[in-house]
Enzyme design. Sequence first.
Site, PDB file in Angstrom:
ATOM      1  N   CYS A  66       0.840  -1.198   0.000  1.00  0.00           N
ATOM      2  CA  CYS A  66       0.000   0.000   0.000  1.00  0.00           C
ATOM      3  C   CYS A  66       0.878   1.252   0.000  1.00  0.00           C
ATOM      4  O   CYS A  66       1.474   1.561  -1.026  1.00  0.00           O
ATOM      5  CB  CYS A  66      -0.989  -0.052   1.160  1.00  0.00           C
ATOM      6  SG  CYS A  66      -2.465   0.912   0.815  1.00  0.00           S
ATOM      7  N   MET A 111       4.111   0.514  -1.582  1.00  0.00           N
ATOM      8  CA  MET A 111       4.137   0.480  -3.046  1.00  0.00           C
ATOM      9  C   MET A 111       4.246   1.907  -3.580  1.00  0.00           C
ATOM     10  O   MET A 111       5.024   2.195  -4.492  1.00  0.00           O
ATOM     11  CB  MET A 111       2.857  -0.186  -3.565  1.00  0.00           C
ATOM     12  CG  MET A 111       2.711  -0.189  -5.074  1.00  0.00           C
ATOM     13  SD  MET A 111       1.457   1.027  -5.583  1.00  0.00           S
ATOM     14  CE  MET A 111       1.060   0.481  -7.224  1.00  0.00           C
ATOM     15  N   HIS A 140      -3.540  -5.079   0.314  1.00  0.00           N
ATOM     16  CA  HIS A 140      -2.962  -5.607   1.564  1.00  0.00           C
ATOM     17  C   HIS A 140      -2.974  -7.130   1.574  1.00  0.00           C
ATOM     18  O   HIS A 140      -3.922  -7.739   2.098  1.00  0.00           O
ATOM     19  CB  HIS A 140      -3.766  -5.088   2.764  1.00  0.00           C
ATOM     20  CG  HIS A 140      -3.557  -3.635   3.032  1.00  0.00           C
ATOM     21  ND1 HIS A 140      -2.555  -3.163   3.844  1.00  0.00           N
ATOM     22  CD2 HIS A 140      -4.224  -2.547   2.569  1.00  0.00           C
ATOM     23  CE1 HIS A 140      -2.610  -1.837   3.887  1.00  0.00           C
ATOM     24  NE2 HIS A 140      -3.612  -1.432   3.125  1.00  0.00           N
ATOM     25  N   GLU A 166      -1.425  -9.073   3.381  1.00  0.00           N
ATOM     26  CA  GLU A 166      -1.316  -9.641   4.744  1.00  0.00           C
ATOM     27  C   GLU A 166      -2.663 -10.092   5.294  1.00  0.00           C
ATOM     28  O   GLU A 166      -2.722 -10.975   6.142  1.00  0.00           O
ATOM     29  CB  GLU A 166      -0.655  -8.636   5.705  1.00  0.00           C
ATOM     30  CG  GLU A 166      -1.469  -7.386   6.076  1.00  0.00           C
ATOM     31  CD  GLU A 166      -1.298  -6.222   5.105  1.00  0.00           C
ATOM     32  OE1 GLU A 166      -0.972  -6.472   3.916  1.00  0.00           O
ATOM     33  OE2 GLU A 166      -1.505  -5.063   5.521  1.00  0.00           O
TER      34      GLU A 166
END
Length: 533
Positions: free
Chosen positions: A381, A384, A507, A509
């Site tokens: 996010c 990046m 995301h 994760e």
Amino acid sequence: MAKYIFVTGGVVSGIGKGIAAASIGRLLKDRGLTVFMQKFDPYLNVDPGTMSPYQHGEVFVTKDGTETDLDLGHYERFIDEELTKRASITTGKVYSKVIRNERRGDYDGATVQVIPHITDEIKNAVYQAAEESGADVIITEIGGTVGDIESLPFVEAIRQIHSEMPTEDVAFVHTVLVPNIPGSDELKTKPTQHSFKELMSQGIKTDIIITRSEGVVDENLRRKISLFCDVPPEAVIQSDNVELIYEVPLVFHRQGLDHLILELLDLKGQPESDGSWKKMVDGFKEAKEEVKIGLVGKYVELHDAYLSVTQALLDAGYALGKKVDIRWIKATELEDDNVDEKLGDLQGIIVPGGFGSRGMEGMVLASKYAREHKIPYFGICLGMQIAVIDVARHLANLREANSAECDVDTPYPVIDLMESQIGVENIGGTLRLGNYDCSLAENTLVRELYGTNKIIERHRHRYEFNNNFRLDLRKAGLVLSGINEDLDLVEIVELTEHPFFVGCQFHPEFKSRPNKIHPLFSGFIEASSKVKK
Ligand code: GLN
């Protein structure tokens, strides 16, 4: 017909009630049941999206774009299910709905009150979760501790559910701290007794007590708790301090907790666990070789702000037989003249999500350093966006490139506000949230890692890669490897001639699980472990 388990907390918060609830979910799933989990958060915010990470830790995002408490991350990782907006109920949400109904005139002239209107809404949230999910068991965790003013309507609502339902459809679990008195080195059960009484005064008699303590709750103490809290001794379960949080379900299983719950809920004849969770945990414990990963962020003094990222890194390591050693690096402290000292011995660098401009220059420095020294870089996010700024400034010669979030007057806003975000006034619930499709370009690292050309990932951001700079940045060598075709948005960037340089706008994760590691995390740890230091 669903069965219901309500998990309350006593004595103090922060003793792992969320992990206990998630572990019960895992145990029941292992016994062949389908499980849906939900959390009641007794604060007035509609969701934690507007709270500072210092207040709240990570904001977890569900596939349908609900911003939630970080316990939902534990739930998803333990039960390996994608949850929905039904999994997160706050006082703010409940009151907003009731007040909206009242303004519409839905209550036929009644005086609108906490009981029954607020409690009905809470009960609906539980029943709706059961109906929508179709799960065999709904596990609901009540945030905070019993006795808090804020949680009263929630506790009252679950009391009412208990009296509306057949006894064998509802079970209560109460988690408590059994403190160790310094000096005398003695475990004390009195706070547990008081907490039990408090819960009783609100009309709830718990079926199971889960204790957390520094030291062993021996047979003697167990009997004492059993006697004072009116539960059988086998219903006093100790939650040991464990090396890996994923061991908690195994600790509970050894004490017969799954068996006990199945009995209470009259769910007989469920198959035994196939042992795969235990196998996974045993495998994780074999991990030896260390991999040093630097996490460069703004809120690093509060590790909970990066909970899912941390967990995904550790899990990816374990699954590859490696122990990830996370070095927490404050982005605000990174400067040209200390970057070598702070990042030089790392095998991988990750820049996770974040908001606001503080620390951004340090993060750009981290990206540049990773890029130039061929250290694996993983930007998530904001991370990046940072990679894009670094490439723009240092490879595309757009010296003053920046994100408009950081500098509205930059001549090169390579990261800019999305069109749809211009003029948005409310900050709550208005980010780009939840699942979006992404197509992966051929011959790219991410395509190889995912092993497919279409993915779905969860988002939480307001700014985007600015398409006006696509050409310049591609000429500079940036590969735009993931695109959302519906909105024509760049979702993933990468660099070739680098062991691993990947930035994703979403995301990943949130979708990584201990038993299903996300390919970008595996790829990153794998590449990092190959870096010799
Ligand atoms: N602040 C950035 C944005 O809003 C990144 C958000 C994030 O990292 N979650 O786009």
